[in-house]
Design an enzyme around this catalytic site. Sequence first.
Site, PDB file in Angstrom:
ATOM      1  N   ARG A   1      -6.858  15.344  -4.526  1.00 39.60           N
ATOM      2  CA  ARG A   1      -5.867  15.091  -3.474  1.00 39.60           C
ATOM      3  C   ARG A   1      -6.603  14.947  -2.157  1.00 39.60           C
ATOM      4  NH1 ARG A   1       0.078  17.106  -2.510  1.00 39.60           N
ATOM      5  NH2 ARG A   1       0.462  15.987  -0.583  1.00 39.60           N
TER       6      ARG A   1
ATOM      7  N   ARG B   1      12.129   9.289   2.856  1.00 41.13           N
ATOM      8  CA  ARG B   1      11.528   8.729   4.075  1.00 41.13           C
ATOM      9  C   ARG B   1      12.483   7.719   4.710  1.00 41.13           C
ATOM     10  NH1 ARG B   1       5.072   8.708   3.214  1.00 41.13           N
ATOM     11  NH2 ARG B   1       4.992  10.808   2.365  1.00 41.13           N
TER      12      ARG B   1
ATOM     13  N   ASN C   1      -2.086   8.503   4.590  1.00 43.04           N
ATOM     14  CA  ASN C   1      -1.937   7.158   5.190  1.00 43.04           C
ATOM     15  C   ASN C   1      -1.210   7.216   6.525  1.00 43.04           C
ATOM     16  OD1 ASN C   1      -2.978   6.280   2.792  1.00 43.04           O
ATOM     17  ND2 ASN C   1      -1.077   5.415   2.003  1.00 43.04           N
TER      18      ASN C   1
ATOM     19  N   ASN D   1       9.848  10.545  -2.330  1.00 45.13           N
ATOM     20  CA  ASN D   1       9.540   9.632  -1.215  1.00 45.13           C
ATOM     21  C   ASN D   1      10.744   8.810  -0.745  1.00 45.13           C
ATOM     22  OD1 ASN D   1       6.078   8.971  -2.229  1.00 45.13           O
ATOM     23  ND2 ASN D   1       6.882  10.442  -0.755  1.00 45.13           N
ATOM     24  N   TRP D   2      11.829   8.780  -1.535  1.00 39.76           N
ATOM     25  CA  TRP D   2      13.046   8.080  -1.082  1.00 39.76           C
ATOM     26  C   TRP D   2      13.630   8.733   0.162  1.00 39.76           C
ATOM     27  CZ3 TRP D   2      13.738   3.560  -3.392  1.00 39.76           C
ATOM     28  CH2 TRP D   2      13.299   3.391  -4.706  1.00 39.76           C
TER      29      TRP D   2
ATOM     30  N   ASP E   1      -3.168  10.780  -0.289  1.00 37.97           N
ATOM     31  CA  ASP E   1      -2.376  11.290   0.836  1.00 37.97           C
ATOM     32  C   ASP E   1      -3.092  11.037   2.165  1.00 37.97           C
ATOM     33  OD1 ASP E   1      -0.294  12.523   2.120  1.00 37.97           O
ATOM     34  OD2 ASP E   1      -0.893  14.557   1.600  1.00 37.97           O
TER      35      ASP E   1
ATOM     36  N   ARG F   1      -1.776  20.919  -2.421  1.00 37.82           N
ATOM     37  CA  ARG F   1      -0.536  21.010  -3.219  1.00 37.82           C
ATOM     38  C   ARG F   1      -0.605  19.959  -4.306  1.00 37.82           C
ATOM     39  NH1 ARG F   1       1.658  20.744   1.976  1.00 37.82           N
ATOM     40  NH2 ARG F   1       1.946  18.495   1.814  1.00 37.82           N
TER      41      ARG F   1
ATOM     42  N   ARG G   1      -0.848   9.743   8.702  1.00 40.90           N
ATOM     43  CA  ARG G   1      -1.633  10.374   9.776  1.00 40.90           C
ATOM     44  C   ARG G   1      -2.772   9.461  10.236  1.00 40.90           C
ATOM     45  NH1 ARG G   1      -2.703  15.604   6.565  1.00 40.90           N
ATOM     46  NH2 ARG G   1      -1.517  14.403   5.035  1.00 40.90           N
TER      47      ARG G   1
ATOM     48  N   SER H   1       2.409  18.649  -5.537  1.00 42.70           N
ATOM     49  CA  SER H   1       3.555  17.786  -5.225  1.00 42.70           C
ATOM     50  C   SER H   1       4.155  17.077  -6.438  1.00 42.70           C
ATOM     51  CB  SER H   1       3.154  16.752  -4.160  1.00 42.70           C
ATOM     52  OG  SER H   1       2.810  17.401  -2.971  1.00 42.70           O
TER      53      SER H   1
HETATM   54  C1  FPP Z   1       0.892   9.294   1.115  1.00 38.94           C
HETATM   55  O1  FPP Z   1       0.526   9.234   2.477  1.00 38.94           O
HETATM   56  C2  FPP Z   1       0.930   7.983   0.555  1.00 38.94           C
HETATM   57  C3  FPP Z   1       2.021   7.379  -0.013  1.00 38.94           C
HETATM   58  C4  FPP Z   1       3.350   7.992  -0.118  1.00 38.94           C
HETATM   59  C5  FPP Z   1       1.935   6.018  -0.530  1.00 38.94           C
HETATM   60  C6  FPP Z   1       0.691   5.702  -1.327  1.00 38.94           C
HETATM   61  C7  FPP Z   1       0.603   4.265  -1.335  1.00 38.94           C
HETATM   62  C8  FPP Z   1      -0.505   3.555  -1.156  1.00 38.94           C
HETATM   63  C9  FPP Z   1      -1.883   4.081  -1.005  1.00 38.94           C
HETATM   64  C10 FPP Z   1      -0.296   2.113  -1.075  1.00 38.94           C
HETATM   65  C11 FPP Z   1      -0.916   1.327  -2.132  1.00 38.94           C
HETATM   66  C12 FPP Z   1      -0.689   1.677  -3.532  1.00 38.94           C
HETATM   67  C13 FPP Z   1      -0.749   0.715  -4.462  1.00 38.94           C
HETATM   68  C14 FPP Z   1      -0.670   1.051  -5.879  1.00 38.94           C
HETATM   69  C15 FPP Z   1      -0.891  -0.690  -4.083  1.00 38.94           C
HETATM   70  P1  FPP Z   1       1.554   9.802   3.541  1.00 38.94           P
HETATM   71  O2  FPP Z   1       2.392   8.677   3.997  1.00 38.94           O
HETATM   72  O3  FPP Z   1       2.299  10.956   2.964  1.00 38.94           O
HETATM   73  O4  FPP Z   1       0.589  10.269   4.655  1.00 38.94           O
HETATM   74  P2  FPP Z   1       0.829  11.482   5.676  1.00 38.94           P
HETATM   75  O5  FPP Z   1       0.824  12.739   4.845  1.00 38.94           O
HETATM   76  O6  FPP Z   1      -0.354  11.386   6.578  1.00 38.94           O
HETATM   77  O7  FPP Z   1       2.130  11.244   6.374  1.00 38.94           O
END
Ligand code: FPP
Length: 243
Positions: A189, A72, A23, A69-70, A21, A195, A25, A197
Amino acid sequence: MPKDPDTTPTAGPRHVAIIMDGNGRWAQARGRPRLFGHHAGARRVREVVEACPRLGIKYLTIFAFSTENWKRTQVEVAGLMSLFRRYITKETKTLKENGIRVRFIGDRVRLDAKLTELMDTLEHETEQNDLVHLTVALNYGGRDEVARATKRLARDVAKGVLRPEDVDEETLPKYLDTRVLPDPDLVIRTSGEARISNFLLWQSAYSEYEFSDTLWPDFTAAELERLCRSYGARERRFGAVPA
Ligand code: FPP
């Protein structure tokens, strides 16, 4: 009763599961679009997989895309799907040559045909490998998995293959997507959220948890090693009283 409880305080985790989790941010903090963070996150997957043999991790399960995640934006979902396709295409040879066996869990029905074809090929190409078992959860949700497993189980009951009175705690896991995998010893996590999730709900009943403040694109093999050591210092009781 859980099978074969390992209460040895120094043993590291054999199966680690990670909710990657943070990415979005990470990207936002750099004034970049969320997909920039997902690409950076994908690069971290390789470092973590490579560290597994040294850390004694035989099974690594990562949460790449959840059934939720769909929700988004279409841009983010399409970007993630494209990232998965590119990642599989690019990494298949390396994974195969480095002894990594890859499996996917989750419902493939909603995924596009090109992606599921690449997933099938990667599973097939690496099926002889045994150094590390990497499981990627893609369109995965723990409740959805239990519901799909229950449907399959109910079909066996209807066919007369299974008697309702024989259904117990050992039966349902045989119908889960993870049926060939051991339960996770440690679930990590990242990004400071505490969480689960909808991740591995059935399988993590006795898992230890570690919540790290690090955003996934900053997560390193060194941090994984530290979390594994901290796990090794814990005593797992599985509901029992210490000896
Ligand atoms: C959660 O961060 C991350 C995801 C929903 C996607 C995870 C995917 C990867 C790490 C890409 C690569 C995976 C593979 C197997 C190649 P978030 O977007 O919820 O972050 P946030 O909570 O900061 O918004």
